[in-house]
Design a protein around this motif. Structure first.
Motif, PDB file in Angstrom:
ATOM      1  N   ASP A  42      46.503  12.920 -13.849  1.00  0.00           N
ATOM      2  CA  ASP A  42      45.458  12.177 -14.293  1.00  0.00           C
ATOM      3  C   ASP A  42      44.684  13.228 -15.230  1.00  0.00           C
ATOM      4  OD1 ASP A  42      43.280  10.698 -15.052  1.00  0.00           O
ATOM      5  OD2 ASP A  42      42.569  10.364 -13.108  1.00  0.00           O
ATOM      6  N   TRP A  43      44.858  13.022 -16.582  1.00  0.00           N
ATOM      7  CA  TRP A  43      44.107  13.864 -17.335  1.00  0.00           C
ATOM      8  C   TRP A  43      42.841  13.446 -17.838  1.00  0.00           C
ATOM      9  CZ3 TRP A  43      46.542  18.256 -16.075  1.00  0.00           C
ATOM     10  CH2 TRP A  43      47.525  18.374 -16.139  1.00  0.00           C
ATOM     11  N   SER A  44      42.471  12.726 -17.440  1.00  0.00           N
ATOM     12  CA  SER A  44      40.958  11.992 -17.793  1.00  0.00           C
ATOM     13  C   SER A  44      39.953  12.845 -17.384  1.00  0.00           C
ATOM     14  CB  SER A  44      40.906  10.691 -17.333  1.00  0.00           C
ATOM     15  OG  SER A  44      40.531  10.705 -15.754  1.00  0.00           O
ATOM     16  N   GLN A  45      39.031  12.890 -18.030  1.00  0.00           N
ATOM     17  CA  GLN A  45      37.723  13.519 -17.652  1.00  0.00           C
ATOM     18  C   GLN A  45      37.466  13.563 -16.175  1.00  0.00           C
ATOM     19  OE1 GLN A  45      34.452  13.060 -20.161  1.00  0.00           O
ATOM     20  NE2 GLN A  45      35.314  14.200 -21.923  1.00  0.00           N
ATOM     21  N   GLU A  46      37.379  12.344 -15.647  1.00  0.00           N
ATOM     22  CA  GLU A  46      37.043  12.013 -14.260  1.00  0.00           C
ATOM     23  C   GLU A  46      38.204  12.675 -13.176  1.00  0.00           C
ATOM     24  OE1 GLU A  46      35.655  10.840 -10.599  1.00  0.00           O
ATOM     25  OE2 GLU A  46      34.657  11.150 -12.585  1.00  0.00           O
ATOM     26  N   GLY A  47      39.623  12.711 -13.711  1.00  0.00           N
ATOM     27  CA  GLY A  47      40.539  13.262 -13.119  1.00  0.00           C
ATOM     28  C   GLY A  47      40.301  14.685 -12.988  1.00  0.00           C
ATOM     29  N   ILE A  48      40.390  15.381 -13.994  1.00  0.00           N
ATOM     30  CA  ILE A  48      39.760  16.726 -13.987  1.00  0.00           C
ATOM     31  C   ILE A  48      38.659  16.932 -13.261  1.00  0.00           C
ATOM     32  CG2 ILE A  48      39.467  18.879 -15.270  1.00  0.00           C
ATOM     33  CD1 ILE A  48      41.221  17.432 -17.705  1.00  0.00           C
ATOM     34  N   ARG A  49      37.682  16.296 -13.428  1.00  0.00           N
ATOM     35  CA  ARG A  49      36.513  16.595 -12.434  1.00  0.00           C
ATOM     36  C   ARG A  49      36.784  16.523 -11.101  1.00  0.00           C
ATOM     37  NH1 ARG A  49      32.905  14.553  -9.320  1.00  0.00           N
ATOM     38  NH2 ARG A  49      34.310  12.588  -9.240  1.00  0.00           N
ATOM     39  N   ARG A  50      37.569  15.763 -10.446  1.00  0.00           N
ATOM     40  CA  ARG A  50      37.745  15.641  -9.067  1.00  0.00           C
ATOM     41  C   ARG A  50      38.785  16.882  -8.678  1.00  0.00           C
ATOM     42  NH1 ARG A  50      39.022   9.907 -10.237  1.00  0.00           N
ATOM     43  NH2 ARG A  50      41.087  10.242 -10.292  1.00  0.00           N
ATOM     44  N   MET A  51      39.587  17.155  -9.522  1.00  0.00           N
ATOM     45  CA  MET A  51      40.447  18.346  -9.429  1.00  0.00           C
ATOM     46  C   MET A  51      39.511  19.523  -9.045  1.00  0.00           C
ATOM     47  SD  MET A  51      43.335  20.172 -11.569  1.00  0.00           S
ATOM     48  CE  MET A  51      44.059  18.608 -12.215  1.00  0.00           C
ATOM     49  N   MET A  52      38.556  20.024  -9.955  1.00  0.00           N
ATOM     50  CA  MET A  52      37.671  20.977  -9.962  1.00  0.00           C
ATOM     51  C   MET A  52      36.857  20.762  -8.617  1.00  0.00           C
ATOM     52  SD  MET A  52      36.843  21.501 -14.136  1.00  0.00           S
ATOM     53  CE  MET A  52      35.916  22.959 -13.758  1.00  0.00           C
ATOM     54  N   GLN A  53      36.512  19.559  -8.362  1.00  0.00           N
ATOM     55  CA  GLN A  53      35.604  19.480  -7.395  1.00  0.00           C
ATOM     56  C   GLN A  53      36.480  20.152  -5.867  1.00  0.00           C
ATOM     57  OE1 GLN A  53      33.842  15.614  -6.966  1.00  0.00           O
ATOM     58  NE2 GLN A  53      33.125  15.997  -4.736  1.00  0.00           N
ATOM     59  N   VAL A  54      37.600  19.529  -5.948  1.00  0.00           N
ATOM     60  CA  VAL A  54      38.138  19.891  -4.762  1.00  0.00           C
ATOM     61  C   VAL A  54      38.480  21.273  -4.627  1.00  0.00           C
ATOM     62  CG1 VAL A  54      40.605  19.746  -3.888  1.00  0.00           C
ATOM     63  CG2 VAL A  54      39.500  17.609  -4.387  1.00  0.00           C
ATOM     64  N   ASP A  55      38.759  21.985  -5.643  1.00  0.00           N
ATOM     65  CA  ASP A  55      38.974  23.206  -5.671  1.00  0.00           C
ATOM     66  C   ASP A  55      37.785  24.031  -5.159  1.00  0.00           C
ATOM     67  OD1 ASP A  55      41.634  22.888  -6.484  1.00  0.00           O
ATOM     68  OD2 ASP A  55      41.192  23.735  -8.744  1.00  0.00           O
ATOM     69  N   MET A  58      61.763  21.377 -16.695  1.00  0.00           N
ATOM     70  CA  MET A  58      61.273  21.116 -15.388  1.00  0.00           C
ATOM     71  C   MET A  58      59.704  20.638 -14.954  1.00  0.00           C
ATOM     72  SD  MET A  58      64.175  20.681 -13.477  1.00  0.00           S
ATOM     73  CE  MET A  58      63.291  20.350 -11.892  1.00  0.00           C
ATOM     74  N   ALA A  59      59.068  21.519 -15.548  1.00  0.00           N
ATOM     75  CA  ALA A  59      57.361  21.090 -15.619  1.00  0.00           C
ATOM     76  C   ALA A  59      57.300  19.779 -16.158  1.00  0.00           C
ATOM     77  CB  ALA A  59      56.715  22.235 -16.324  1.00  0.00           C
ATOM     78  N   THR A  60      57.888  19.681 -17.627  1.00  0.00           N
ATOM     79  CA  THR A  60      57.683  18.534 -18.479  1.00  0.00           C
ATOM     80  C   THR A  60      58.271  17.373 -17.745  1.00  0.00           C
ATOM     81  OG1 THR A  60      57.952  19.979 -20.442  1.00  0.00           O
ATOM     82  CG2 THR A  60      58.277  17.567 -20.677  1.00  0.00           C
ATOM     83  N   GLN A  61      59.516  17.372 -17.093  1.00  0.00           N
ATOM     84  CA  GLN A  61      60.003  16.050 -16.412  1.00  0.00           C
ATOM     85  C   GLN A  61      58.866  15.827 -15.168  1.00  0.00           C
ATOM     86  OE1 GLN A  61      62.088  14.342 -17.745  1.00  0.00           O
ATOM     87  NE2 GLN A  61      62.184  15.654 -19.402  1.00  0.00           N
ATOM     88  N   MET A  62      58.579  16.727 -14.508  1.00  0.00           N
ATOM     89  CA  MET A  62      58.044  16.615 -13.206  1.00  0.00           C
ATOM     90  C   MET A  62      56.537  16.081 -13.193  1.00  0.00           C
ATOM     91  SD  MET A  62      60.138  16.564 -10.756  1.00  0.00           S
ATOM     92  CE  MET A  62      59.035  16.975  -9.211  1.00  0.00           C
ATOM     93  N   LEU A  63      55.788  16.656 -14.316  1.00  0.00           N
ATOM     94  CA  LEU A  63      54.444  16.430 -14.659  1.00  0.00           C
ATOM     95  C   LEU A  63      54.205  16.341 -16.246  1.00  0.00           C
ATOM     96  CD1 LEU A  63      51.515  16.072 -13.287  1.00  0.00           C
ATOM     97  CD2 LEU A  63      51.206  18.645 -13.533  1.00  0.00           C
ATOM     98  N   PRO A  64      54.401  15.259 -16.628  1.00  0.00           N
ATOM     99  CA  PRO A  64      54.259  15.194 -18.304  1.00  0.00           C
ATOM    100  C   PRO A  64      53.005  15.666 -19.034  1.00  0.00           C
ATOM    101  CG  PRO A  64      55.149  13.111 -17.443  1.00  0.00           C
ATOM    102  CD  PRO A  64      54.815  13.981 -15.923  1.00  0.00           C
ATOM    103  N   PRO A  65      52.856  16.395 -19.674  1.00  0.00           N
ATOM    104  CA  PRO A  65      51.567  16.981 -20.261  1.00  0.00           C
ATOM    105  C   PRO A  65      50.953  16.089 -21.010  1.00  0.00           C
ATOM    106  CG  PRO A  65      53.369  17.442 -21.743  1.00  0.00           C
ATOM    107  CD  PRO A  65      54.120  16.862 -20.853  1.00  0.00           C
ATOM    108  N   PRO A  66      49.471  15.923 -21.027  1.00  0.00           N
ATOM    109  CA  PRO A  66      48.554  15.002 -21.780  1.00  0.00           C
ATOM    110  C   PRO A  66      49.085  14.668 -23.060  1.00  0.00           C
ATOM    111  CG  PRO A  66      47.460  16.905 -21.360  1.00  0.00           C
ATOM    112  CD  PRO A  66      48.560  17.116 -20.582  1.00  0.00           C
TER     113      PRO A  66
END
Length: 225
Positions: free
Chosen positions: A79-92, A215-223
């Motif tokens: 999830d590359w939305s602003q909210e998705g990135i915000r959640r990632m940073m918050q958890v970290d 493999m990175a591209t297949q497992m986690l497609p870039p935004p």
């Protein structure tokens, strides 16, 4: 817009050989990356001993680390939305004080303390402690002798080495840290790129960089761009 979010956490799992009974997503990725598939056929990763054969002396800490690892991965879901990135940073940000405290009390956890899966979870939390690059560098120094003894995988060492270098604004050595540009994953700057990076990766028992990116591209497609 360029998204500078690394995918190393996912790639820790990607380096395992695909089998018919493995994760279907992983097997499908290998099917689309024949170079990576050929590499794992020629360089199968030895199966580690059963986790159960190491009775963790701190089982509650092991469970806590595994729960933190699970939460870490839940927010790294593409999830590359602003909210998705915000959640990632918050958890970290929430995990960082706890992993620092754990290390202060026990050192970097050992399998004897938290089991082999607990060690992997602790490594992942360090890998994502980007808000404290000095802590990451300290942990890299701590795990290096254990890599040489086979207690921590060389792939984990590659990922943390590059993470530390990239966090310091220096060229990475193995090309493992990626950023998205125009809808595709590309490595952050690499020390002496070209054939030398693949030679360094081979010396650590890892696949060529192009196969890793596939493999990175297949497992986690870039935004998208």
């Amino acid at each position: 817009m360029t998204y500078r979010w690394m995918v190393a956490a996912v790639l820790l799992v990607l380096m395992l050989p695909a089998r018919a009974d493995d994760d279907p997503q992983e097997a499908a990725a290998y099917a689309k990356c024949p170079g990576a598939a050929a590499f794992v056929r020629l360089h199968p990763k030895p199966s580690p001993p059963d986790i159960a054969d190491v009775a963790a002396r701190l089982p509650d800490l092991r469970i806590e680390l595994l729960r933190m690892q699970s939460r870490d991965q839940e927010v790294r879901n593409g999830d590359w939305s602003q909210e998705g990135i915000r959640r990632m940073m918050q958890v970290d940000a929430e995990h960082l004080p706890r992993i620092r405290k754990i290390v202060a009390e026990h050192g970097f956890p050992t399998a004897e303390l938290v089991g082999r899966d607990g060690v992997d979870a602790a490594w992942l939390l360090v890998q994502h402690a980007d808000a404290d690059p000095a802590f990451q560098e300290q942990m890299l120094s701590a795990i290096t002798p254990r890599v040489q003894r086979g207690e921590i995988s060389r792939h984990a060492f590659i990922l943390l080495t590059d993470r530390v270098l990239a966090g310091q604004g220096k060229p990475q050595r193995y090309g493992s840290q990626l950023l998205a540009q125009e809808g595709r994953w590309v490595p952050k700057p690499i020390e002496a790129p070209g054939s030398e990076v693949d030679q360094r990766r081979a010396a650590m028992g890892d696949m060529p960089l192009a196969d890793y990116i596939c493999m990175a591209t297949q497992m986690l497609p870039p935004p998208p761009p």
